[in-house]
Scaffold this motif. Structure first.
Motif, mmCIF file in Angstrom:
data_model
loop_
_atom_site.group_PDB
_atom_site.id
_atom_site.type_symbol
_atom_site.label_atom_id
_atom_site.label_comp_id
_atom_site.label_asym_id
_atom_site.label_seq_id
_atom_site.Cartn_x
_atom_site.Cartn_y
_atom_site.Cartn_z
ATOM 1 N N TRP A 98 -17.015 2.370 -17.894
ATOM 2 C CA TRP A 98 -15.989 2.313 -16.896
ATOM 3 C C TRP A 98 -16.159 3.330 -15.652
ATOM 4 C CZ3 TRP A 98 -11.399 3.270 -14.474
ATOM 5 C CH2 TRP A 98 -10.718 2.137 -14.140
ATOM 6 N N CYS A 155 -6.079 7.881 -3.411
ATOM 7 C CA CYS A 155 -4.677 8.239 -3.744
ATOM 8 C C CYS A 155 -4.051 7.069 -3.053
ATOM 9 C CB CYS A 155 -4.357 9.490 -3.275
ATOM 10 S SG CYS A 155 -5.264 10.729 -4.147
ATOM 11 N N LEU A 156 -3.662 6.031 -3.513
ATOM 12 C CA LEU A 156 -2.980 4.792 -2.959
ATOM 13 C C LEU A 156 -1.668 4.497 -3.616
ATOM 14 C CD1 LEU A 156 -6.263 2.559 -2.277
ATOM 15 C CD2 LEU A 156 -5.383 4.579 -0.842
ATOM 16 N N THR A 157 -1.700 4.094 -4.933
ATOM 17 C CA THR A 157 -0.428 3.621 -5.615
ATOM 18 C C THR A 157 0.514 4.558 -5.808
ATOM 19 O OG1 THR A 157 -2.218 2.375 -6.960
ATOM 20 C CG2 THR A 157 0.052 2.663 -7.728
ATOM 21 N N GLY A 174 5.214 1.230 -6.432
ATOM 22 C CA GLY A 174 4.237 0.074 -6.567
ATOM 23 C C GLY A 174 3.169 0.223 -5.863
ATOM 24 N N THR A 225 0.893 -2.843 -5.147
ATOM 25 C CA THR A 225 0.221 -4.096 -4.690
ATOM 26 C C THR A 225 0.769 -3.902 -3.222
ATOM 27 O OG1 THR A 225 0.732 -5.055 -6.788
ATOM 28 C CG2 THR A 225 0.472 -6.553 -4.846
ATOM 29 N N VAL A 285 0.454 7.755 -8.012
ATOM 30 C CA VAL A 285 0.377 7.536 -9.572
ATOM 31 C C VAL A 285 -1.023 6.848 -9.855
ATOM 32 C CG1 VAL A 285 2.761 7.825 -9.995
ATOM 33 C CG2 VAL A 285 1.852 5.689 -9.545
ATOM 34 N N PHE A 286 -1.483 6.791 -11.039
ATOM 35 C CA PHE A 286 -2.626 6.233 -11.603
ATOM 36 C C PHE A 286 -3.885 6.682 -11.166
ATOM 37 C CE2 PHE A 286 0.293 2.722 -12.352
ATOM 38 C CZ PHE A 286 0.197 2.342 -13.952
ATOM 39 N N SER A 307 -7.176 7.885 -10.576
ATOM 40 C CA SER A 307 -8.568 8.496 -11.231
ATOM 41 C C SER A 307 -9.355 9.509 -10.645
ATOM 42 C CB SER A 307 -9.605 7.031 -11.182
ATOM 43 O OG SER A 307 -9.039 5.911 -11.868
ATOM 44 N N LEU A 367 -6.416 10.243 -15.943
ATOM 45 C CA LEU A 367 -5.636 9.712 -14.774
ATOM 46 C C LEU A 367 -4.279 10.703 -14.481
ATOM 47 C CD1 LEU A 367 -7.147 7.176 -15.257
ATOM 48 C CD2 LEU A 367 -4.893 5.979 -14.292
ATOM 49 N N THR A 387 -4.110 -7.066 -8.129
ATOM 50 C CA THR A 387 -3.962 -7.887 -9.266
ATOM 51 C C THR A 387 -4.171 -9.154 -9.075
ATOM 52 O OG1 THR A 387 -1.529 -8.452 -8.723
ATOM 53 C CG2 THR A 387 -1.869 -6.226 -9.625
ATOM 54 N N GLU A 404 -2.328 -11.608 -9.521
ATOM 55 C CA GLU A 404 -1.490 -12.442 -8.600
ATOM 56 C C GLU A 404 -1.715 -12.203 -7.191
ATOM 57 O OE1 GLU A 404 -0.857 -10.472 -11.263
ATOM 58 O OE2 GLU A 404 0.049 -11.895 -12.465
ATOM 59 N N LEU A 405 -1.746 -10.978 -7.031
ATOM 60 C CA LEU A 405 -2.357 -10.938 -5.325
ATOM 61 C C LEU A 405 -3.265 -11.589 -4.921
ATOM 62 C CD1 LEU A 405 -1.748 -9.238 -2.849
ATOM 63 C CD2 LEU A 405 -3.445 -7.574 -3.644
HETATM 64 C C1 LIG Z 1 -6.909 2.377 -15.249
HETATM 65 C C2 LIG Z 1 -6.285 2.276 -13.993
HETATM 66 C C3 LIG Z 1 -6.904 3.038 -12.891
HETATM 67 C C4 LIG Z 1 -6.145 2.894 -11.648
HETATM 68 N N1 LIG Z 1 -6.867 3.897 -10.789
HETATM 69 C C5 LIG Z 1 -5.981 3.860 -9.477
HETATM 70 C C6 LIG Z 1 -6.642 4.825 -8.443
HETATM 71 O O1 LIG Z 1 -7.769 5.885 -8.774
HETATM 72 N N2 LIG Z 1 -5.923 5.081 -7.376
HETATM 73 C C7 LIG Z 1 -4.614 4.276 -6.875
HETATM 74 O O2 LIG Z 1 -4.262 4.336 -6.048
HETATM 75 N N3 LIG Z 1 -4.342 3.230 -8.013
HETATM 76 C C8 LIG Z 1 -5.102 3.257 -9.147
HETATM 77 N N4 LIG Z 1 -4.575 2.482 -10.117
HETATM 78 C C9 LIG Z 1 -3.267 1.951 -9.965
HETATM 79 C C10 LIG Z 1 -3.589 0.061 -9.511
HETATM 80 O O3 LIG Z 1 -4.134 -0.119 -8.299
HETATM 81 C C11 LIG Z 1 -2.262 -0.548 -9.546
HETATM 82 O O4 LIG Z 1 -1.800 -0.560 -10.742
HETATM 83 C C12 LIG Z 1 -2.122 -1.738 -9.002
HETATM 84 O O5 LIG Z 1 -2.418 -1.915 -7.632
HETATM 85 C C13 LIG Z 1 -0.872 -2.672 -9.173
HETATM 86 O O6 LIG Z 1 0.227 -1.831 -8.704
HETATM 87 P P1 LIG Z 1 1.338 -1.575 -9.582
HETATM 88 O O7 LIG Z 1 0.896 -1.402 -11.294
HETATM 89 O O8 LIG Z 1 2.433 -0.663 -9.191
HETATM 90 O O9 LIG Z 1 2.177 -3.208 -10.031
HETATM 91 P P2 LIG Z 1 3.150 -3.553 -9.005
HETATM 92 O O10 LIG Z 1 2.671 -3.794 -7.517
HETATM 93 O O11 LIG Z 1 4.607 -3.164 -9.403
HETATM 94 O O12 LIG Z 1 3.067 -5.057 -9.415
HETATM 95 C C14 LIG Z 1 3.966 -5.663 -10.561
HETATM 96 C C15 LIG Z 1 3.505 -6.820 -10.939
HETATM 97 O O13 LIG Z 1 3.963 -7.845 -10.069
HETATM 98 C C16 LIG Z 1 3.000 -8.561 -9.450
HETATM 99 N N5 LIG Z 1 3.276 -8.639 -7.933
HETATM 100 C C17 LIG Z 1 3.577 -7.901 -6.850
HETATM 101 N N6 LIG Z 1 3.572 -8.562 -5.748
HETATM 102 C C18 LIG Z 1 3.529 -9.585 -6.047
HETATM 103 C C19 LIG Z 1 3.444 -11.042 -5.112
HETATM 104 N N7 LIG Z 1 3.674 -10.854 -3.712
HETATM 105 N N8 LIG Z 1 3.334 -12.278 -5.745
HETATM 106 C C20 LIG Z 1 3.233 -12.287 -7.235
HETATM 107 N N9 LIG Z 1 3.009 -11.219 -7.602
HETATM 108 C C21 LIG Z 1 3.362 -9.991 -7.313
HETATM 109 C C22 LIG Z 1 1.877 -7.795 -9.517
HETATM 110 O O14 LIG Z 1 0.590 -8.519 -9.651
HETATM 111 C C23 LIG Z 1 2.010 -7.289 -10.979
HETATM 112 O O15 LIG Z 1 1.780 -8.303 -12.007
HETATM 113 C C24 LIG Z 1 -5.149 2.261 -11.326
HETATM 114 C C25 LIG Z 1 -4.618 1.386 -12.471
HETATM 115 C C26 LIG Z 1 -5.020 1.663 -13.596
HETATM 116 C C27 LIG Z 1 -4.460 0.704 -14.828
#
Ligand SMILES: Cc1cc2nc3c(=O)[nH]c(=O)nc-3n(C[C@H](O)[C@H](O)[C@H](O)COP(=O)(O)OP(=O)(O)OC[C@H]3O[C@@H](n4cnc5c(N)ncnc54)[C@H](O)[C@@H]3O)c2cc1C
Length: 395
Positions: free
Chosen positions: A93, A136-138, A142, A144, A167-168, A170, A220, A377, A379-380
């Motif tokens: 991975w 560095c996006l998340t 949130g 999404t 956060v998160f 990589s 991470l 995700t 859902e998105l």
């Molecule tokens: C192993 C790992 C590595 C990662 N590496 C990176 C990285 O390098 N850089 C980086 O920037 N991010 C990284 N991420 C973060 C990842 O991109 C986010 O976890 C992802 O974008 C979802 O954001 P969130 O976790 O804040 O969930 P949220 O946005 O809070 O969403 C929570 C839930 O609500 C749902 N949801 C949100 N909006 C809607 C909608 N409009 N309709 C229906 N459902 C919805 C989502 O699908 C999810 O189920 C990583 C995550 C993991 C697990």
């Protein structure tokens, strides 16, 4: 780790690949099985970032297959790039993720939107393996809804001051470039989003631990920006013009993540086939039980179906269609969900050994699940696909 059985790995929807693309698959696979796979479990156990494994990609050109030769890359077609991501993800991975972030997100965005100075500054180092990248996006609030981010960029003399937390992230501790986004005007939502190319050594940037249950070898991190000054030439594109850059990056990112999911789906299928062919119960190999065969059949169909849509997307991009957002969402959704379900089925076929530390297969459940979140995700993607289908959203 035992080499994979040939009959399982030959089952692929790749009948119309060119000779060159087949050769790419064969050489990357041999490399990955010999140079990466035997060491992955150890890195995971020791929670070590696999920097040495990543550096092995460099002499073979696998680290920068989408970067043009004039910047030192090994520029190839998009389908071959997907095959590289697929084959690397089949064994690891994290190594595959490095390639994905460099080529689809950071390097790819610089190529598409950067000035010649920005290209010269960042791309050659990436191709030499000297500059790894983090996207560095998340944010804590949130990941999404990226149009609603809270990190700010405030105008100051000669540049911008960044404040906020990501956060998160990589690869953060090993990155030589942070590809990040911040808002120059929170009220403007997505129209305030601005893309920045940031040197991680910039004053005011610090990393925090972000412990995970999975992918411990990725280390991470949280990335904090506290009045971090970045000069004007760190802006990618125009101030306020970051959202389309992000869209384009994620379009390509979803392609490589989907390809990675196909590779991982293939791996859990291969592991399941090998185990079902050896393990016996009730005086026969478990692969002779219909209920096990049903799982294997479903795993093959999922893998092949996902691979077909991923290759189609690659061909669309090779044909010059830059934005294929609906197809990217379809590929990401299908491949990532196939990956998770394959991991679950493969573990089930292994019985209790599926969750024993001695067996690799259990590790794939959470790793596969993690790929359902990155680059959007499920859902998105369902929302986006439905909106394209209903005409609410246009490509
Ligand atoms: C192993 C790992 C590595 C990662 N590496 C990176 C990285 O390098 N850089 C980086 O920037 N991010 C990284 N991420 C973060 C990842 O991109 C986010 O976890 C992802 O974008 C979802 O954001 P969130 O976790 O804040 O969930 P949220 O946005 O809070 O969403 C929570 C839930 O609500 C749902 N949801 C949100 N909006 C809607 C909608 N409009 N309709 C229906 N459902 C919805 C989502 O699908 C999810 O189920 C990583 C995550 C993991 C697990």
């Amino acid at each position: 780790m035992a080499p994979l059985p040939l009959q399982a790995t030959e089952r692929m929807a790749d009948f119309d690949l060119t000779e060159d693309q087949r050769l790419v698959r064969q050489t990357v696979r041999e490399f990955a099985e010999h140079e990466i796979l035997p060491y992955v479990e150890q890195y995971e156990r020791e929670e070590q970032y696999p920097l040495e494994l990543i550096q092995k990609l460099v002499p073979l050109g696998y680290i920068a297959p989408m970067i043009p030769e004039q910047y030192g890359g090994s520029f190839i077609d998009v389908v071959s790039y997907g095959i590289i991501c697929e084959e690397l993800a089949r064994v690891d991975w994290v190594v595959a993720s490095v390639v994905s972030v460099i080529n689809s997100l950071a390097g790819g965005s610089i190529l598409r939107f950067g000035s010649e100075e920005q290209k010269q500054r960042w791309l050659p180092g990436m191709t030499r393996g000297e500059i790894l990248c983090s996207a560095c996006l998340t944010e804590p609030g949130g990941g999404t809804d990226l149009g609603n981010l809270k990190t700010t960029a405030t105008r100051v003399d000669g540049g911008w001051k960044l404040n906020g937390t990501k956060v998160f992230i990589s690869h953060a501790a090993h990155a030589g470039l942070f590809f990040t986004v911040a808002s120059i005007d929170l009220e403007k939502k997505h129209k305030g989003v601005t893309a920045f190319l940031v040197d991680p050594k910039t004053d005011g940037i610090s990393l925090g631990e972000f412990p995970m249950r999975t992918l411990k070898r990725d280390n991470l991190a949280e990335v904090h920006f506290e009045d971090s000054f970045v000069p004007d030439d760190c802006v990618l594109g125009e101030p306020g013009g970051g959202f389309p850059i992000l869209g384009s990056a994620l379009d390509m990112g979803r392609y490589s993540v989907a390809a990675r999911c196909v590779g991982q789906s293939q791996r859990t299928l291969d592991l399941a086939v090998a185990y079902a062919s050896e393990r016996e119960a009730f005086g026969q190999r478990i692969g002779e039980f219909q209920m096990i065969q049903q799982k294997i059949a479903d795993m093959v169909c999922r893998t092949e179906g996902a691979r077909a849509v991923v290759y189609r997307l690659g061909r669309m991009k090779d044909a010059g269609i830059q934005r294929a957002s609906m197809e990217a969402s379809i590929a990401k959704l299908m491949a990532s969900e196939a990956n998770t379900q394959n991991a679950l089925d493969a573990v089930q076929i292994h019985g209790g050994y599926g969750v024993a530390a001695e067996y690799e297969v259990g590790r794939h459940i959470l790793e596969a699940k993690a790929l359902e979140f990155g680059e959007g995700t499920s859902e998105l993607h369902r929302k986006l696909i439905a909106e394209y289908a209903l005409g609410i959203r246009k490509q």
